[in-house]
Design a protein around this motif. Structure first.
Motif, short mmCIF file in Angstrom:
data_model
loop_
_atom_site.label_atom_id
_atom_site.label_comp_id
_atom_site.label_asym_id
_atom_site.label_seq_id
_atom_site.Cartn_x
_atom_site.Cartn_y
_atom_site.Cartn_z
N ASP A 1 0.81 -1.21 0.00
CA ASP A 1 0.00 0.00 0.00
C ASP A 1 0.85 1.27 0.00
OD1 ASP A 1 -3.15 -0.54 0.48
OD2 ASP A 1 -1.96 -2.17 1.30
N LEU B 1 -4.06 6.03 -2.90
CA LEU B 1 -4.14 4.95 -1.91
C LEU B 1 -5.56 4.38 -1.84
CD1 LEU B 1 -2.88 3.30 0.45
CD2 LEU B 1 -3.52 5.21 1.94
N LEU B 2 -6.54 5.25 -1.77
CA LEU B 2 -7.94 4.81 -1.70
C LEU B 2 -8.36 4.14 -3.01
CD1 LEU B 2 -9.55 7.87 0.13
CD2 LEU B 2 -8.83 5.68 1.10
N ALA C 1 -6.88 0.65 -3.04
CA ALA C 1 -7.64 -0.24 -2.17
C ALA C 1 -8.97 -0.60 -2.81
CB ALA C 1 -7.86 0.43 -0.82
N TRP D 1 -4.20 -4.33 1.94
CA TRP D 1 -5.30 -3.90 2.81
C TRP D 1 -6.65 -3.94 2.12
CZ3 TRP D 1 -2.12 0.92 4.66
CH2 TRP D 1 -1.07 0.47 5.47
N GLY D 2 -6.72 -3.51 0.87
CA GLY D 2 -7.99 -3.55 0.15
C GLY D 2 -8.48 -4.97 -0.07
N ILE E 1 -5.58 1.83 6.41
CA ILE E 1 -5.77 2.72 5.27
C ILE E 1 -6.05 4.14 5.75
CG2 ILE E 1 -7.24 3.24 3.28
CD1 ILE E 1 -7.74 0.22 3.00
#
Length: 283
Positions: free
Chosen positions: A86, A216-217, A220, A236-237, A261
């Motif tokens: 990430d 980043l979002l 994810a 993480w996603g 996140i």
């Protein structure tokens, strides 16, 4: 990409604390995640992809502080290893659009005329499509994977940087020192990249921090949809997606990667806001 929504969560922090504190907090958060990513093989208590059927869906405990998932894998270990992916997504996903957009914006703003009109029409065409839809379309064409995500981000994300740099160059090229450089016979490359760009890049640097949050979002979200990092790689996603079926019975599977996140995004937001205050840049 609109960064207003990204800046709102840190507005209260800016009111309560000074920019020096904000800068310290932002840098500290990012350094923490960087250290975790580098030291992952040393600090992760378990193999992140090792399955243990006897330890399925165990709640947080002394042996597994963040619990285990439906395959018996240790959540803490997967989060630690996922930090590498990430953090890489946030940094590389910003680096290529930043470089491409900076180059295009500098050239368009300096030369103007037909060159400027051509590049800006390309920007208008890309902006005519919703960001996420266009990005997902490119990934669908190229195939799932982290490489496809980076290519999609590079092809779509550069337009914001190009517009920022172009606006700065259009103003700076008429400044006294730029006119003096032309009068002295300096070459175009020297004027663009040694005189204009260093004085106009501050806004893009500040924007890149907020853009890192969006990247980043987006990374994810793409992984959540199955188009990004592929299982069993710890990301993480992916972890949030794997835990959605157990949200009512094993909440820890989605909670801890989701919080990771949020904290990493918060670090980028705080740092970007602090840099904006220090450099006098207001997004």
């Amino acid at each position: 990409m609109n960064t207003d929504a990204v800046s709102l969560p840190v507005a209260g922090w800016r009111i309560l604390f000074g920019r020096r504190t904000m800068l310290t907090v932002g840098v500290s958060i990012l350094l923490f995640f960087l250290v975790v990513a580098i030291a992952a093989p040393l600090i992760a208590p378990y193999d992140p992809i090792l399955q243990d059927g006897s330890a399925r869906l165990q709640p947080p405990s002394f042996l597994h502080p963040f619990g285990t998932d439906n395959f018996g894998r240790d959540i803490l270990s997967r989060i630690i290893w996922g930090t590498r992916i990430d953090l890489q997504i946030a940094l590389i996903g910003v680096a290529f659009p930043f470089l491409i957009g900076t180059l295009v914006g500098t050239i368009a703003g300096f030369f103007g005329g037909v060159v400027d009109a051509l590049f800006m029409r390309i920007v208008d065409i890309i902006l005519a499509f919703p960001f996420l839809v266009l990005m997902l379309s490119i990934i669908a064409i190229l195939g799932p994977g982290l490489g496809s995500f980076y290519i999609a981000m590079a092809l779509v994300g550069w337009v914001s940087y190009a517009r920022l740099i172009r606006a700065q160059i259009l103003v700076l090229k008429n400044s006294d020192y730029a006119v003096a450089a032309v009068s002295l016979g300096f070459g175009r490359m020297r004027i663009m990249f040694r005189h204009l760009l260093p004085n106009g890049i501050a806004a893009s640097i500040v924007f890149s921090m907020s853009d890192a949050v969006l990247v980043l979002l987006s990374g994810a979200a793409v992984s959540y949809l199955g188009l990004g990092v592929q299982p069993p790689v710890a990301e993480w996603g992916v972890m949030v997606a794997e835990g959605q079926s157990f949200i009512t019975t094993a909440w820890w599977i989605t909670l801890f990667p989701g919080l990771s996140i949020v904290f990493l995004a918060f670090g980028f937001s705080i740092l970007g806001d602090a840099l904006g205050e220090m450099l006098g840049v207001h997004e």
